[in-house]
Design a protein around this motif. Structure first.
Motif, short mmCIF file in Angstrom:
data_model
loop_
_atom_site.label_atom_id
_atom_site.label_comp_id
_atom_site.label_asym_id
_atom_site.label_seq_id
_atom_site.Cartn_x
_atom_site.Cartn_y
_atom_site.Cartn_z
N LEU A 1 8.27 -33.33 -24.45
CA LEU A 1 7.88 -32.87 -23.15
C LEU A 1 6.55 -33.45 -22.91
N GLY A 2 6.62 -34.21 -21.71
CA GLY A 2 5.39 -34.75 -21.32
C GLY A 2 5.04 -33.92 -19.94
N GLY A 3 5.10 -34.33 -18.78
CA GLY A 3 4.47 -33.79 -17.60
C GLY A 3 3.61 -34.80 -16.92
N LEU A 4 3.27 -34.49 -15.62
CA LEU A 4 2.30 -35.42 -14.88
C LEU A 4 0.87 -34.80 -15.50
N ASP A 5 0.57 -33.54 -15.70
CA ASP A 5 -0.54 -33.25 -16.20
C ASP A 5 -0.32 -32.19 -17.16
N THR A 6 -1.50 -31.51 -17.66
CA THR A 6 -1.26 -30.21 -18.35
C THR A 6 -0.80 -29.05 -17.66
N GLN A 7 -1.23 -28.89 -16.59
CA GLN A 7 -0.49 -27.71 -15.51
C GLN A 7 0.97 -27.71 -15.45
N GLU A 8 1.42 -29.03 -15.27
CA GLU A 8 2.94 -29.11 -15.11
C GLU A 8 3.46 -29.00 -16.43
N HIS A 9 2.89 -29.72 -17.39
CA HIS A 9 3.52 -29.41 -18.87
C HIS A 9 3.68 -27.83 -19.26
N GLU A 10 2.53 -27.19 -19.05
CA GLU A 10 2.67 -25.82 -18.98
C GLU A 10 3.82 -25.03 -18.44
N GLN A 11 4.05 -25.50 -17.11
CA GLN A 11 4.97 -24.75 -16.45
C GLN A 11 6.46 -25.00 -16.70
N MET A 12 6.56 -26.33 -17.49
CA MET A 12 8.00 -26.64 -17.91
C MET A 12 8.24 -26.17 -19.41
N LEU A 13 7.20 -25.73 -20.10
CA LEU A 13 7.50 -25.26 -21.54
C LEU A 13 8.83 -24.13 -21.52
N PRO A 14 8.87 -23.21 -20.60
CA PRO A 14 10.39 -22.45 -21.06
C PRO A 14 11.39 -23.37 -20.97
N ALA A 15 11.65 -24.51 -20.49
CA ALA A 15 12.90 -25.50 -20.63
C ALA A 15 12.75 -26.08 -21.63
N TYR A 16 11.76 -26.31 -22.15
CA TYR A 16 11.64 -26.91 -23.55
C TYR A 16 11.82 -26.16 -24.78
N GLU A 17 11.30 -24.74 -24.57
CA GLU A 17 11.53 -23.90 -25.62
C GLU A 17 13.09 -23.70 -25.46
N LEU A 18 13.62 -23.59 -24.45
CA LEU A 18 15.36 -23.08 -24.23
C LEU A 18 15.91 -24.53 -24.86
N ALA A 19 15.69 -25.57 -25.13
CA ALA A 19 16.29 -26.73 -25.64
C ALA A 19 16.04 -26.57 -26.95
N LYS A 20 14.78 -26.16 -27.62
CA LYS A 20 14.44 -26.15 -29.06
C LYS A 20 15.43 -24.85 -29.53
N ARG A 21 15.21 -23.79 -29.06
CA ARG A 21 16.06 -22.46 -29.53
C ARG A 21 17.64 -22.72 -29.50
N THR A 22 18.29 -23.43 -28.67
CA THR A 22 19.58 -23.77 -28.70
C THR A 22 20.14 -24.92 -29.12
N LEU A 23 19.23 -25.76 -29.92
CA LEU A 23 19.68 -27.00 -30.43
C LEU A 23 20.51 -26.73 -31.61
N SER A 24 21.79 -27.82 -31.41
CA SER A 24 22.69 -27.80 -32.40
C SER A 24 23.10 -29.04 -32.68
N THR A 25 23.83 -29.42 -33.81
CA THR A 25 24.14 -30.60 -34.14
C THR A 25 25.79 -30.86 -33.60
N THR A 26 26.20 -31.99 -32.98
CA THR A 26 27.36 -32.15 -32.69
C THR A 26 28.36 -32.60 -33.68
#
Length: 236
Positions: free
Chosen positions: A211-236
């Motif tokens: 997860l990057g983002g245009l700047d730190t503010q955008e990065h912080e706002q997008m953290l919930p989507a990143y955490e969702l990906a990490k929490r639901t990670l599974s192997t195929t």
């Protein structure tokens, strides 16, 4: 070649960044809006964590066969975020002018980072933010114990990074991996911003979710989507 490039080719690099579907394209109204998948925002001090920012609602998943991006892992994507596979063919593959070769070299720098190749990007613009979650894949053969070393290679290949902090995590399905939080300074923009990524080693090779983002503010706002990906990670 990493993402930090010579100043003499910065202008060409910005144009070629469109290969990764225009990461600097503004939101439809020209301003970044709070994401629909975010229930909190960064504080004035910029100290929000993913937990402080709230949880993202799932809008689907990616990684399974038949999904937008078949991957060695699957995870949930936040509401309104749009996944798309990354094409790895580059200009100049079939030969051409010196300009075509330079373009190919620059695009190669966008599609490769250390031992990883860009495979998928999940665009936040439909949800009102400027940024992506990007997925990078590596070659088979890595062991689970190599996770942190591989992630360090990925971060180092990005260019001017600092203050990297590594930690272990386990997803809800039991997938174990390594996560990093760090700062990246853009040579083109002369700006330092927060980024983070996690890696998991699978039988089909290691996978980095970044997860990057245009700047730190955008990065912080997008953290919930990143955490969702990490929490639901599974192997195929």
């Amino acid at each position: 070649m990493g993402r930090a490039v010579r100043a003499t080719v910065v202008a060409q690099l910005v144009l070629l960044a469109g290969v990764l579907t225009g990461c600097s394209e503004p939101a439809p109204d020209g301003h970044a809006k709070p994401s629909a998948s975010t229930t909190g925002a960064a504080t004035a001090g910029g100290k929000d964590t993913a937990e402080d920012a709230g949880a993202a609602k799932s809008g689907g998943s990616v990684g399974a066969a038949g999904s937008a991006c078949p991957l060695p892992v699957t995870f949930d994507t936040a509401e309104e975020w749009r996944p798309e596979a990354v094409e790895t063919g580059t200009p100049g593959d079939d030969g051409g002018s010196e300009q075509d070769e330079l373009a190919a070299e620059l695009v190669e720098g966008l599609l490769r980072q250390g031992p990883f190749t860009a495979a998928c990007e999940i665009d936040a613009k439909p949800a009102g933010n400027i940024g992506f979650i990007r997925v990078w894949t590596g070659e088979k053969g890595a062991a689970e114990g190599d996770a942190e070393a591989l992630l360090k290679e990925f971060v180092a290949a990005e260019g001017d990074t600092s203050e990297a902090k590594y930690s272990a995590f386990t997803s809800d399905s039991g997938v174990r991996g390594t996560e990093v939080e760090y700062l990246y300074t853009s040579e083109a923009l002369d700006e330092t911003k927060k980024e983070r990524a996690f890696v998991a080693v699978t039988p089909d090779g290691p996978v980095v979710v970044h997860l990057g983002g245009l700047d730190t503010q955008e990065h912080e706002q997008m953290l919930p989507a990143y955490e969702l990906a990490k929490r639901t990670l599974s192997t195929t």
